[in-house]
Motif scaffolding. Sequence first.
Motif, PDB file in Angstrom:
ATOM      1  N   MET A 141       0.837  -1.218   0.000  1.00 53.75           N
ATOM      2  CA  MET A 141       0.000   0.000   0.000  1.00 53.75           C
ATOM      3  C   MET A 141       0.859   1.251   0.000  1.00 53.75           C
ATOM      4  N   GLY A 184      -0.055   4.190   1.108  1.00 51.77           N
ATOM      5  CA  GLY A 184      -0.785   5.164   1.946  1.00 51.77           C
ATOM      6  C   GLY A 184       0.106   6.185   2.593  1.00 51.77           C
ATOM      7  N   SER A 185       1.242   5.772   3.115  1.00 48.32           N
ATOM      8  CA  SER A 185       2.019   6.720   3.898  1.00 48.32           C
ATOM      9  C   SER A 185       2.617   7.861   3.101  1.00 48.32           C
ATOM     10  N   LEU A 192      -0.138  10.374   2.476  1.00 44.31           N
ATOM     11  CA  LEU A 192      -0.535  11.178   3.647  1.00 44.31           C
ATOM     12  C   LEU A 192       0.522  12.230   3.970  1.00 44.31           C
ATOM     13  N   ARG A 198      -7.103  10.887  11.498  1.00 44.29           N
ATOM     14  CA  ARG A 198      -8.116   9.854  11.637  1.00 44.29           C
ATOM     15  C   ARG A 198      -7.900   8.715  10.618  1.00 44.29           C
ATOM     16  N   ARG A 199      -7.192   9.056   9.558  1.00 38.89           N
ATOM     17  CA  ARG A 199      -6.956   8.035   8.526  1.00 38.89           C
ATOM     18  C   ARG A 199      -5.692   7.225   8.778  1.00 38.89           C
ATOM     19  N   GLY A 203      -5.238   4.846  10.632  1.00 39.75           N
ATOM     20  CA  GLY A 203      -5.599   3.438  10.708  1.00 39.75           C
ATOM     21  C   GLY A 203      -5.476   2.707   9.372  1.00 39.75           C
ATOM     22  N   GLU A 204      -5.596   3.470   8.262  1.00 39.79           N
ATOM     23  CA  GLU A 204      -5.510   2.850   6.928  1.00 39.79           C
ATOM     24  C   GLU A 204      -4.077   2.430   6.625  1.00 39.79           C
ATOM     25  N   MET A 205      -3.108   2.923   7.477  1.00 40.02           N
ATOM     26  CA  MET A 205      -1.704   2.837   7.081  1.00 40.02           C
ATOM     27  C   MET A 205      -0.987   1.634   7.668  1.00 40.02           C
ATOM     28  N   ASP A 206       0.085   1.327   7.017  1.00 41.77           N
ATOM     29  CA  ASP A 206       1.056   0.357   7.501  1.00 41.77           C
ATOM     30  C   ASP A 206       1.495   0.813   8.885  1.00 41.77           C
ATOM     31  N   ARG A 214       3.152   4.650  10.636  1.00 44.08           N
ATOM     32  CA  ARG A 214       2.321   5.577  11.431  1.00 44.08           C
ATOM     33  C   ARG A 214       3.121   6.606  12.235  1.00 44.08           C
TER      34      ARG A 214
END
Length: 336
Positions: free
Chosen positions: A1, A3-4, A7, A51-52, A54-57, A61
């Motif tokens: 993913m 995600g990080s 973000l 708040r997002r 949680g979606e991350m590796d 975080r």
Amino acid sequence: MSGSPSLLDELGTLEKEALAAVEAASTPGELEAARITFLGRKEGRISGILRRLGEMDPAERPRVGARANEVKKALQEALDRREEALATGRGTPGAEGPDLTLPGRAAWIGGVHPVTRVIDDLVEIFRELGFTRARGPEAETEWYNFEALNTPLDHPAADEQDTLYLKGGHLLRSHTSPVQVRVLEQYEPPIRILAPGMVYRRDTFDATHTPAFAQLEGLVVDEGVTFVDLKATLAEFARRYWGPDTKIRFRPSFFPFTEPSAEVDVKGGDGEWLEIMGAGMVDPAVLEAAGLDAERYTGFAFGMGPGRIGLLRHRIPDLRLFLENDVRFLSRFARP
Ligand code: DAH
């Protein structure tokens, strides 16, 4: 993913946007709106990103959390600086808060009435010449106002100064001359006094008459006082008040309480003769009415109208202006 990184990118973009919004805020209200948009707990955009998490590796975080804290701190500092700038007026021109470039607003603290000012100036000059201030009542008796001043009640001079009568045999004094008699009764010569005060006459109310007006009485009594003293004193006074080149002249006149009597005119800088006061040698009958030995003492007296003097000095067209309490008129005479 992936995600990080996204973000982190979002946080970078958000930081720029947020700092720009803070700088652009030109009122405390706009600044508060920017704070809520970005730092608000519930709806704020940074909270939204966190708040997002949680979606991350989970390994990523901490980096995002640390970066979010950096952005919050930078933003909070920018908000504080901007708030301070707006409060001290260093903000964008036209912003709320005091504009320190405006000229100051002078405070109106009132002032001395123009006629009182003339009186104060005259009293000060005569004080330098050795005169002290005296006063007498405005509600007088016929004796002090007329008879002790060598003016029988049926004399035409008494008619000229018709005034208002009060209950109990008193009247409103029609001139300040009764103070002469009161002072002579109370003090031993040498006497040099000046008596300013209001006087009253049954007069019309027009540009050159008011039924109440100010007068200034002068009296000198001692052994050996002559007409030369009168002339020298008034000439010196005129030079000190109207300037060193001022001339005075005496025209023969009549007052019941002086003998001889004169009208005194002054010629100031503009070359015009102005009628300023009545004067003369104190009539022996006045000294005797006050219980003095008229063989031993002589004196002179004078009386002038400070309102008229102020009128001439400031070229005021109408005496009534002095009594109307119009601040637009009065404030022109206020001394700083
Ligand atoms: N009392 C006079 C008046 O009201 C003014 C006056 C004239 C006063 C001559 C004096 C004087 O002392 O000597 O008209």
